[in-house]
Design a protein around this motif. Structure first.
Motif, PDB file in Angstrom:
ATOM      1  N   GLU A 100     -12.575 -14.845   0.068  1.00 18.77           N
ATOM      2  CA  GLU A 100     -12.222 -13.643  -0.702  1.00 18.77           C
ATOM      3  C   GLU A 100     -10.779 -13.211  -0.423  1.00 18.77           C
ATOM      4  OE1 GLU A 100     -13.931 -11.970  -3.028  1.00 18.77           O
ATOM      5  OE2 GLU A 100     -15.571 -13.426  -2.913  1.00 18.77           O
ATOM      6  N   ARG A 101     -10.368 -13.289   0.842  1.00 15.72           N
ATOM      7  CA  ARG A 101      -8.997 -12.901   1.200  1.00 15.72           C
ATOM      8  C   ARG A 101      -7.979 -13.816   0.527  1.00 15.72           C
ATOM      9  NH1 ARG A 101      -5.213 -14.453   4.549  1.00 15.72           N
ATOM     10  NH2 ARG A 101      -6.495 -16.066   5.495  1.00 15.72           N
ATOM     11  N   GLU A 108      -2.732 -11.780  -6.379  1.00 13.49           N
ATOM     12  CA  GLU A 108      -1.537 -10.927  -6.245  1.00 13.49           C
ATOM     13  C   GLU A 108      -0.269 -11.731  -6.518  1.00 13.49           C
ATOM     14  OE1 GLU A 108      -1.206  -7.630  -5.670  1.00 13.49           O
ATOM     15  OE2 GLU A 108      -3.376  -7.445  -5.858  1.00 13.49           O
ATOM     16  N   ALA A 109      -0.199 -12.951  -5.969  1.00 19.32           N
ATOM     17  CA  ALA A 109       0.974 -13.810  -6.183  1.00 19.32           C
ATOM     18  C   ALA A 109       1.118 -14.167  -7.661  1.00 19.32           C
ATOM     19  CB  ALA A 109       0.854 -15.071  -5.338  1.00 19.32           C
ATOM     20  N   LYS A 115       4.788 -11.156 -13.800  1.00 19.12           N
ATOM     21  CA  LYS A 115       5.654 -10.002 -14.058  1.00 19.12           C
ATOM     22  C   LYS A 115       7.128 -10.426 -14.107  1.00 19.12           C
ATOM     23  CE  LYS A 115       6.735  -5.450 -12.198  1.00 19.12           C
ATOM     24  NZ  LYS A 115       6.566  -4.535 -11.074  1.00 19.12           N
ATOM     25  N   LYS A 116       7.567 -11.222 -13.124  1.00 20.82           N
ATOM     26  CA  LYS A 116       8.952 -11.699 -13.102  1.00 20.82           C
ATOM     27  C   LYS A 116       9.249 -12.569 -14.323  1.00 20.82           C
ATOM     28  CE  LYS A 116      10.049 -11.658  -8.187  1.00 20.82           C
ATOM     29  NZ  LYS A 116      10.463 -12.479  -7.052  1.00 20.82           N
TER      30      LYS A 116
END
Length: 150
Positions: A100-101, A108-109, A115-116
């Motif tokens: 899960e982590r 997130e990455a 976004k970039k």
């Protein structure tokens, strides 16, 4: 049949305790060693027997709250199986948490990368009024990229 006079041998004859053969009442067996009474013998504890019994009962009750683990206590097959099951479950839970982590970090990455990429696409795809690419914005983007590396 029973003897004619069974009570005759229990009768006392003569004076009390003078004839050892005739009288059984009040006579001692001389072959058995008798304990002598000692008035001041060392006691294991101070107090009466009743107090000792009460203290023992109290100690037994106290031992029920305080459990002393026995050394080298062998486990039953059920206990061994239970411990094995708990160990496997703990291992699986740790593995699941790690998965899960990693999944969360990966997501997130990916969000940051998208976004970039979207910002870069917006800058590089801008056009002038006549439909030509805006080279001024492209140059600013390249300058910003070079400054970030240094």
């Amino acid at each position: 049949m029973a003897p004619a006079r069974p009570a005759a041998r229990w009768r006392r004859t003569g004076t009390f305790g003078t004839s050892g053969e005739d009288s059984h009442v009040g006579s001692r067996n001389t072959k058995v060693k008798q304990r002598t009474w000692r008035p001041n013998h060392a006691q294991a504890f101070v107090g009466s027997i009743r107090e000792g019994m009460c203290k023992g009962r109290l100690l037994r009750v106290l031992r029920l709250f305080i459990t002393i683990p026995k050394k080298n206590k062998k486990k039953t097959s059920t206990q061994k199986a239970q411990e094995e099951y708990e160990r496997v479950q703990a291992k699986r839970a740790a593995k699941k948490q790690e998965f899960e982590r990693r999944k969360k970090e990966r997501e997130e990455a990916q969000k940051l990368y998208k976004k970039k990429k979207m910002e870069m696409f917006k800058i590089l795809s801008k056009k002038t009024k006549k439909g030509q690419p805006n080279l001024n914005l492209q140059m600013e983007y390249l300058l910003k990229k070079i400054q970030e590396k240094n």
